[in-house]
Design a protein around this motif. Structure first.
Motif, short mmCIF file in Angstrom:
data_model
loop_
_atom_site.label_atom_id
_atom_site.label_comp_id
_atom_site.label_asym_id
_atom_site.label_seq_id
_atom_site.Cartn_x
_atom_site.Cartn_y
_atom_site.Cartn_z
N THR A 109 2.64 -13.90 -7.89
CA THR A 109 3.96 -14.43 -8.27
C THR A 109 4.71 -13.49 -9.21
O THR A 109 5.77 -13.85 -9.73
CB THR A 109 3.80 -15.81 -8.95
N ASP A 110 4.15 -12.31 -9.44
CA ASP A 110 4.77 -11.32 -10.32
C ASP A 110 5.75 -10.47 -9.51
O ASP A 110 5.38 -9.46 -8.92
CB ASP A 110 3.68 -10.45 -10.95
N THR A 111 6.99 -10.88 -9.49
CA THR A 111 7.98 -10.21 -8.65
C THR A 111 8.17 -8.75 -9.04
O THR A 111 8.38 -7.89 -8.17
CB THR A 111 9.34 -10.94 -8.74
N ARG A 112 8.07 -8.44 -10.32
CA ARG A 112 8.21 -7.05 -10.75
C ARG A 112 7.11 -6.18 -10.16
O ARG A 112 7.37 -5.06 -9.72
CB ARG A 112 8.20 -6.97 -12.28
N PHE A 113 5.90 -6.71 -10.14
CA PHE A 113 4.78 -5.94 -9.58
C PHE A 113 4.93 -5.81 -8.07
O PHE A 113 4.72 -4.73 -7.50
CB PHE A 113 3.46 -6.62 -9.92
N LEU A 114 5.29 -6.91 -7.41
CA LEU A 114 5.49 -6.87 -5.97
C LEU A 114 6.60 -5.89 -5.59
O LEU A 114 6.52 -5.20 -4.57
CB LEU A 114 5.82 -8.27 -5.43
N LYS A 115 7.61 -5.82 -6.44
CA LYS A 115 8.70 -4.88 -6.19
C LYS A 115 8.19 -3.44 -6.25
O LYS A 115 8.61 -2.59 -5.47
CB LYS A 115 9.83 -5.09 -7.21
N LYS A 116 7.26 -3.17 -7.20
CA LYS A 116 6.67 -1.83 -7.28
C LYS A 116 5.90 -1.51 -6.00
O LYS A 116 5.98 -0.40 -5.47
CB LYS A 116 5.74 -1.73 -8.49
N MET A 117 5.12 -2.48 -5.51
CA MET A 117 4.39 -2.29 -4.27
C MET A 117 5.36 -1.98 -3.12
O MET A 117 5.12 -1.05 -2.34
CB MET A 117 3.57 -3.54 -3.92
N LYS A 118 6.40 -2.74 -3.04
CA LYS A 118 7.37 -2.58 -1.96
C LYS A 118 8.10 -1.24 -2.07
O LYS A 118 8.34 -0.55 -1.06
CB LYS A 118 8.38 -3.73 -1.99
N THR A 119 8.41 -0.85 -3.30
CA THR A 119 9.11 0.42 -3.51
C THR A 119 8.25 1.60 -3.07
O THR A 119 8.74 2.54 -2.43
CB THR A 119 9.50 0.58 -4.99
N VAL A 120 6.97 1.56 -3.42
CA VAL A 120 6.05 2.63 -3.01
C VAL A 120 5.94 2.69 -1.49
O VAL A 120 6.06 3.77 -0.89
CB VAL A 120 4.65 2.43 -3.63
N ALA A 121 5.73 1.55 -0.87
CA ALA A 121 5.58 1.51 0.59
C ALA A 121 6.85 1.99 1.28
O ALA A 121 6.79 2.83 2.20
CB ALA A 121 5.21 0.11 1.04
N ASP A 122 7.98 1.46 0.85
CA ASP A 122 9.24 1.87 1.46
C ASP A 122 9.51 3.36 1.26
O ASP A 122 10.01 4.03 2.16
CB ASP A 122 10.40 1.05 0.87
N GLY A 123 9.17 3.85 0.09
CA GLY A 123 9.39 5.26 -0.21
C GLY A 123 8.56 6.18 0.65
O GLY A 123 8.95 7.33 0.93
N GLU A 124 7.39 5.70 1.10
CA GLU A 124 6.51 6.49 1.95
C GLU A 124 6.76 6.23 3.43
O GLU A 124 6.11 6.85 4.29
CB GLU A 124 5.05 6.18 1.62
N GLY A 125 7.67 5.32 3.74
CA GLY A 125 7.90 4.96 5.13
C GLY A 125 6.73 4.20 5.72
O GLY A 125 6.40 4.35 6.90
N VAL A 126 6.11 3.37 4.87
CA VAL A 126 4.93 2.62 5.28
C VAL A 126 5.27 1.14 5.38
O VAL A 126 5.88 0.56 4.48
CB VAL A 126 3.78 2.82 4.27
N ARG A 127 4.86 0.54 6.47
CA ARG A 127 5.12 -0.88 6.71
C ARG A 127 3.97 -1.72 6.15
O ARG A 127 2.80 -1.40 6.36
CB ARG A 127 5.26 -1.13 8.21
N SER A 128 4.29 -2.80 5.44
CA SER A 128 3.29 -3.74 4.94
C SER A 128 3.09 -4.82 6.00
O SER A 128 4.02 -5.57 6.30
CB SER A 128 3.76 -4.37 3.62
#
Length: 338
Positions: A109-128
């Motif tokens: 439920t930590d949106t800030r942390f999830l945003k970091k995960m999403k930013t890293v994945a998006d930055g690498e062109g990686v799909r979750s």
């Protein structure tokens, strides 16, 4: 039933996704110009030794206590969860990942942390793709109040999956009792969870993961009983150890039969690997035979690498599994079409 199975097959293919991103590793992608029969993703559990480090030496009781009270303290390895998507892309040329909830157990439920995960994945062109969820209670608990609590414990992971852009969460069909009773109880919990998942466009997929869930016929029966388009399976090539059941001890279910029984409902596939022969084949699973079962079912989505061996390092084991999958894919390309 045939109509429903066809519908589930189609939804499974859609869930897997089709987009193609260049891997940049020509030696591993094969030379064919044809559209790949399937794409390859990386399951985070493949790096569990590197993520947990020395905490793996704790007793199961101490480990469980820390997971409940201080989960971050278990992450003592030299690989960090936030680097997972980066490793998948830069070390293995893969464009999709499958997370494990225990590596960010207190961050759902930590949106800030999830945003970091999403930013890293998006930055690498990686799909979750999905989140593998454990330690949230038995979805087939005989006690209705505890079963409902387990269902509700998973809500936060559905929300997290939606935020990250995942198509599914992977759950367990854990229950107690006789064969038919466990089926009814697991189906009840999964149906409740699938209804919540539907509201968030997130699938609920069940892996063969021990006990009766490793009986392909039983788990397929559970899916039929749930009878919800958002509920499917994640067939794993190796998790067919049932354990003690009835008069049998250390019972194993036939892995090829089990995958065949689960594939009509598959929304993801897990390529479990442990050790390899000198020619690169996997010692426990005939990957060519297994992938023909997968492809014969009409599946054309992602196949996730889940290396659990100890003979090779995690990095080498992941790469060996990828090479094998690519080799099999290249060999089978001329025999299958989209």
């Amino acid at each position: 039933m045939d109509t429903r199975r066809e519908f589930l097959k189609k939804s499974a293919v859609i869930a897997g996704g089709f987009s193609m991103v260049g891997l940049g590793l020509s030696a591993l992608t094969g030379c064919s110009n044809k559209k790949p029969l399937f794409k390859i993703s990386l399951a985070e559990w493949s790096l569990h030794r590197s993520l947990y480090g020395k905490s793996r030496e704790l007793t199961s009781e101490e480990w469980s206590r820390l997971l409940a009270n201080d989960p971050s303290s278990l992450l003592q390895g030299n690989v960090k969860h936030l680097d997972f998507a980066k490793i998948a892309r830069r070390n293995f040329g893969l464009d999709a990942v499958e997370y494990v909830n225990t590596f960010f157990f207190d961050r759902a439920t930590d949106t800030r942390f999830l945003k970091k995960m999403k930013t890293v994945a998006d930055g690498e062109g990686v799909r979750s793709l999905l989140i593998m969820c454990d330690r949230e209670g038995a979805l087939g608990d005989p006690n209705e109040a505890d079963r409902i609590e387990a269902v509700e414990n998973h809500y936060k992971w559905i929300n997290a999956a939606k935020y990250l852009g995942c198509h599914s969460i992977r759950v367990n069909a854990q229950s107690e009792g006789e064969y038919d009773e466990q089926m009814k109880l697991a189906a009840d919990g999964l149906r409740r969870l699938a209804e919540y998942g539907a509201k968030n466009d997130v699938n609920i997929i069940i892996e063969n993961h021990g006990g009766l869930s490793s009986n392909g016929k039983w788990l397929a029966g559970v899916i039929e009983m749930v009878d919800h388009p958002r509920c499917g399976t994640l067939p794993d090539f190796g998790n067919f150890y049932i354990g003690t059941w009835g008069n049998k001890e250390n019972e194993w279910y036939d892995r090829y039969l089990g995958v065949e029984e689960l594939m009509p409902y598959a929304k993801a596939v897990s390529a479990k690997s442990h050790s390899f022969n000198a020619d690169g084949t996997e010692k426990e699973t005939d990957y060519k035979k297994m992938m023909k079962i997968v492809l014969d079912a009409g599946y054309r989505g992602y196949v996730g690498i889940e290396y659990e061996g100890s003979e090779l390092s995690e990095m080498d084991g992941i790469m060996a599994t990828k090479k094998l999958l690519v080799k099999i894919r290249d060999k089978l390309t001329d025999y299958y079409s989209w």
